[in-house]
Design a protein around this motif. Structure first.
Motif, PDB file in Angstrom:
ATOM      1  N   PHE A  29      23.415   1.356 -41.651  1.00 36.66           N
ATOM      2  CA  PHE A  29      23.301   0.246 -42.579  1.00 36.66           C
ATOM      3  C   PHE A  29      24.765  -0.393 -43.156  1.00 36.66           C
ATOM      4  O   PHE A  29      25.676   0.566 -42.815  1.00 36.66           O
ATOM      5  N   ASN A  85      26.672  -2.342 -46.224  1.00 36.59           N
ATOM      6  CA  ASN A  85      26.672  -3.029 -47.737  1.00 36.59           C
ATOM      7  C   ASN A  85      27.729  -4.254 -47.410  1.00 36.59           C
ATOM      8  O   ASN A  85      28.743  -4.108 -47.367  1.00 36.59           O
ATOM      9  N   ASN A 100      28.883  -7.709 -49.099  1.00 36.49           N
ATOM     10  CA  ASN A 100      29.071  -8.254 -50.424  1.00 36.49           C
ATOM     11  C   ASN A 100      29.061  -9.771 -50.268  1.00 36.49           C
ATOM     12  O   ASN A 100      29.715 -10.569 -49.299  1.00 36.49           O
ATOM     13  N   THR A 123      30.239 -13.505 -51.463  1.00 35.57           N
ATOM     14  CA  THR A 123      31.091 -14.162 -52.436  1.00 35.57           C
ATOM     15  C   THR A 123      30.934 -15.535 -52.950  1.00 35.57           C
ATOM     16  O   THR A 123      31.827 -15.778 -53.595  1.00 35.57           O
ATOM     17  N   PHE A 169      31.690   5.673 -38.090  1.00 34.46           N
ATOM     18  CA  PHE A 169      32.507   4.770 -38.795  1.00 34.46           C
ATOM     19  C   PHE A 169      33.741   5.476 -39.065  1.00 34.46           C
ATOM     20  O   PHE A 169      33.844   6.752 -39.051  1.00 34.46           O
ATOM     21  N   PHE A 184      33.732   0.015 -37.954  1.00 39.84           N
ATOM     22  CA  PHE A 184      33.075   0.597 -37.003  1.00 39.84           C
ATOM     23  C   PHE A 184      34.060   1.514 -36.071  1.00 39.84           C
ATOM     24  O   PHE A 184      35.049   0.949 -35.886  1.00 39.84           O
ATOM     25  N   TYR A 212      25.263  -6.363 -35.401  1.00 40.68           N
ATOM     26  CA  TYR A 212      24.918  -6.912 -36.869  1.00 40.68           C
ATOM     27  C   TYR A 212      23.540  -7.448 -36.885  1.00 40.68           C
ATOM     28  O   TYR A 212      22.997  -7.579 -38.189  1.00 40.68           O
ATOM     29  N   GLY A 267      21.854 -10.070 -37.166  1.00 42.54           N
ATOM     30  CA  GLY A 267      21.685 -11.404 -38.250  1.00 42.54           C
ATOM     31  C   GLY A 267      20.633 -12.281 -38.036  1.00 42.54           C
ATOM     32  O   GLY A 267      20.054 -13.008 -38.715  1.00 42.54           O
ATOM     33  N   LEU A 326      31.879 -16.328 -46.226  1.00 42.33           N
ATOM     34  CA  LEU A 326      30.961 -16.286 -47.445  1.00 42.33           C
ATOM     35  C   LEU A 326      30.460 -14.769 -47.593  1.00 42.33           C
ATOM     36  O   LEU A 326      29.860 -14.536 -48.851  1.00 42.33           O
ATOM     37  N   THR A 327      30.885 -13.923 -46.762  1.00 45.24           N
ATOM     38  CA  THR A 327      30.379 -12.538 -46.995  1.00 45.24           C
ATOM     39  C   THR A 327      31.525 -11.593 -46.542  1.00 45.24           C
ATOM     40  O   THR A 327      32.293 -12.081 -45.659  1.00 45.24           O
ATOM     41  N   SER A 328      31.625 -10.211 -47.085  1.00 43.65           N
ATOM     42  CA  SER A 328      32.368  -9.456 -46.337  1.00 43.65           C
ATOM     43  C   SER A 328      31.723  -7.856 -46.379  1.00 43.65           C
ATOM     44  O   SER A 328      30.799  -7.791 -47.281  1.00 43.65           O
ATOM     45  N   VAL A 329      31.851  -7.132 -45.295  1.00 41.55           N
ATOM     46  CA  VAL A 329      31.351  -5.776 -45.218  1.00 41.55           C
ATOM     47  C   VAL A 329      32.027  -5.097 -46.252  1.00 41.55           C
ATOM     48  O   VAL A 329      33.282  -4.861 -45.948  1.00 41.55           O
ATOM     49  N   VAL A 330      31.339  -4.289 -47.186  1.00 44.72           N
ATOM     50  CA  VAL A 330      32.154  -3.387 -48.034  1.00 44.72           C
ATOM     51  C   VAL A 330      32.170  -1.979 -47.460  1.00 44.72           C
ATOM     52  O   VAL A 330      33.356  -1.252 -47.439  1.00 44.72           O
ATOM     53  N   SER A 331      31.418  -1.328 -46.862  1.00 40.59           N
ATOM     54  CA  SER A 331      31.046  -0.297 -46.205  1.00 40.59           C
ATOM     55  C   SER A 331      29.873  -0.242 -45.344  1.00 40.59           C
ATOM     56  O   SER A 331      29.070  -1.001 -45.327  1.00 40.59           O
ATOM     57  N   PHE A 332      29.774   1.018 -44.380  1.00 45.49           N
ATOM     58  CA  PHE A 332      28.774   1.135 -43.612  1.00 45.49           C
ATOM     59  C   PHE A 332      28.194   2.521 -44.001  1.00 45.49           C
ATOM     60  O   PHE A 332      28.882   3.237 -44.367  1.00 45.49           O
ATOM     61  N   GLU A 333      27.029   2.907 -43.781  1.00 46.55           N
ATOM     62  CA  GLU A 333      26.750   4.182 -43.905  1.00 46.55           C
ATOM     63  C   GLU A 333      25.523   4.406 -42.666  1.00 46.55           C
ATOM     64  O   GLU A 333      24.814   3.565 -42.065  1.00 46.55           O
TER      65      GLU A 333
END
Lengths: 319, 247
Positions: A140, A142, A144, A146, B19, B26, B122, B124, B210-217
């Motif tokens: 997954f 996460n 954001n 913006t 990660f 990644f 991704y 998307g 317009l977006t940014s990946v904060v973290s993966f899990e």
């Protein structure tokens, strides 16, 4: 300020994936303390006010029959105009076939960041962070968003539909759609079957069933469970089953509540198409089949003996 | 007629997904990179087939990536096509990537832009739609068949429980999946020819992500399979009904 939920429909009916999106959008609006509204392009036969039971206060409609066929370009412009007219700050789509065609266009048009394939409500404690599946369900991210306007497309079958009481007001929007550049010349739907991507239960067969003539016992199980039928790639490649039933990395990706795999070894390419299933049951005579590692329940044994018994037991509890 | 095929570098399907940097990035240690299968097997091969039928077609491919994307794009050139363009940028924001591709597509005056239906990293399914919007061109997604007929194309696309046949005016953007073409293996002649085909590097245009990946899990590990004896099928049904509550 509102959450605007795109309502997708076919053959006069709102799609199940959109009911999930409506519930999700209504819950999100509650979280943000704003109104939840729906948007439907085209016409349906069902009562739009009744969609209020999924938690939305208003359904906006562009009641123009030309919009019953999808042209992503025409749709995106109309949706963007509707979003501006209704003051939407978040737009929710289902990440189904229509959402995949349209959400990205609306995102580029409005310069509104898109998270495609969301699986849960955003974390708004620090930004607007949406969890989505990546690496074909193996992880997954996460993400954001913006930009001031945010777009989420929700993975089908990842948010539970809740229906309560209430009616929505229906508001006609005066938006004139552009002339379509995409003309629909034919529609070929498999009738009488549960569409694979919408199914809550999927029953899938592999080479272990030995030949197309043996699919009857698997179909019996499918009927008993009201399940959609699927198969592995070698089965589709050998033309034992039609290609639209092939699930896997290069076929259809499914995320049902229950996936029953019979006679499928579970190659990594197959798992990539099914690993978002909530519960996986594997029936295989080879105890070393890699699929057992990804399964929740399993039976090691002969499918030809097990399947008829399984169907019989399921009929008992289904009454 | 000019065709542009968008190709992306992705980890091989069988890669172990992990990660690093506090789950912010990644972990590509030991990862084998490939052309995204939907871009290669379907979009690119279909474009090559169209060119084989009509030699006057010019076929270019474009990727957004650093110099490390070049082996992938050489491999794509080994399958066919005239020229590749690498936009020298690295991003995981769809809008940023699509804006770069749209800038190249606008400059080149392409009649047709092909993408794969999604990338396998991704997932998307967004680039095609965004590029189409930025070019103000029609978009047909999830194509399973594609035929050119002069200034229009006939595209079969996936819908819930079936297919729909679309007639679309060119220029257009189409995202491709299984059915459009069959995977090909590059031959030695293609590999040799790819070495001398032009691979242009262009700098990105200025665009805000317009977006940014904060973290993966990673998903929680499965508890392990619960095996039921083959002679007690009723127990499986009981577990599915009472424990898993899925039937």
């Amino acid at each position: 300020m509102s959450v605007l939920i795109f309502i997708d429909h076919a053959d006069g009916h709102v799609k199940k994936a959109s009911l999930e999106a409506l519930t999700y959008g209504a819950d999100l609006a509650k979280q943000l303390g704003v109104a939840a509204e729906g948007l439907l392009l085209g016409t349906v036969t069902e009562d739009l006010a009744a969609l209020g039971k999924y938690g939305i206060s208003k359904v906006n409609q562009v009641s123009n029959e030309a919009l019953n066929n999808l042209d992503a370009q025409v749709y995106a412009k109309a949706i963007a105009e509707a979003a501006t007219a209704t003051g939407a700050t978040v737009i929710v789509f289902s990440h189904n076939q229509t959402g995949k065609a349209v959400a990205a266009r609306v995102s580029a048009r409005l310069k509104a960041g898109l998270v495609a394939g969301a699986i849960s409500l955003p974390d708004t404690s620090n930004g607007f962070v949406v969890k989505k599946t990546v690496f074909s369900g193996k992880a997954f991210a996460n993400v954001n968003i913006t930009s001031p306007i945010k777009i989420i497309s929700l993975n089908p079958n990842s948010y539970k539909i809740t229906a309560g009481e209430g009616a929505a007001t229906v508001n006609q929007l005066s938006i004139t759609p552009d002339a379509a550049k995409v003309k629909v010349t034919a529609v070929n739907k498999v009738s009488g079957e549960v569409p694979l991507t919408e199914a809550e239960i999927v029953v899938s067969g592999g080479r272990g069933l030995k030949g197309p003539e043996n699919w009857g016992i698997l179909e019996d199980l499918g009927h008993a469970l009201h399940a959609a039928m699927a198969c592995s790639r070698p089965v589709a490649d050998a033309h034992w089953r039609p290609h639209h039933e092939h699930v896997g990395q290069t076929g259809v990706q499914v995320a049902p509540n229950l996936y029953i795999a019979v006679g499928i070894s579970g190659a990594i390419q197959h798992l990539a198409g099914v690993n978002r299933s909530k519960v996986i049951v594997v029936i295989n005579k080879d105890p070393e089949a890699p699929f057992f590692k990804a399964a929740d329940y399993g039976i090691v044994g002969d499918a030809f003996e097990i399947l008829p018994k399984l169907t019989e037991e399921i009929k008992k509890i289904k009454g | 007629m000019k065709i542009l095929v968008c190709v992306s570098k992705t980890p091989d399907t069988t890669s172990k997904i992990a990660f690093k940097d506090g789950n912010a990035k990644f972990d590509d240690a030991g990862v084998q990179w490939i052309i995204n299968p939907y871009d290669e097997w379907y979009a690119l091969v279909r474009a090559i087939e169209l060119k084989e039928k009509n030699a006057s077609i010019t076929l270019h491919m474009v990727t957004v990536g650093g110099a490390d994307a070049e082996p992938i794009i050489r491999k794509a050139l080994a399958l066919g096509g005239d020229e590749a363009i690498r936009i020298n940028a690295d991003s995981n924001d769809s809008f940023y990537i699509a804006s770069q591709i749209a800038a190249v597509a606008k400059d080149g005056g392409y009649d047709l832009v092909f993408t794969g239906k999604e990338t396998i990293d991704y997932n998307g399914s967004s680039i095609g739609g965004m590029v189409a919007e930025l070019l103000d061109a029609p978009y047909v997604s999830l194509a399973t068949k594609f035929e050119l007929n002069g200034t229009t194309a006939t595209v079969t696309r996936e819908i819930e429980g079936g297919e729909e046949v679309n007639e679309v005016a060119l220029p257009a953007v189409v995202s491709c999946q299984k059915g459009v073409a069959e995977q090909r293996i590059p031959n030695m002649r293609g590999i040799m020819a790819a070495r001398t085909k032009p691979l242009k590097v262009v700098e990105p245009v200025a665009v805000d992500a317009l977006t940014s990946v904060v973290s993966f899990e990673l998903p929680p590990a499965k508890a392990g399979v619960k095996l039921v004896p083959a002679d007690n099928v009723a127990e499986l049904v009981r577990l599915l009904h009472e424990e898993a509550k899925v039937i």
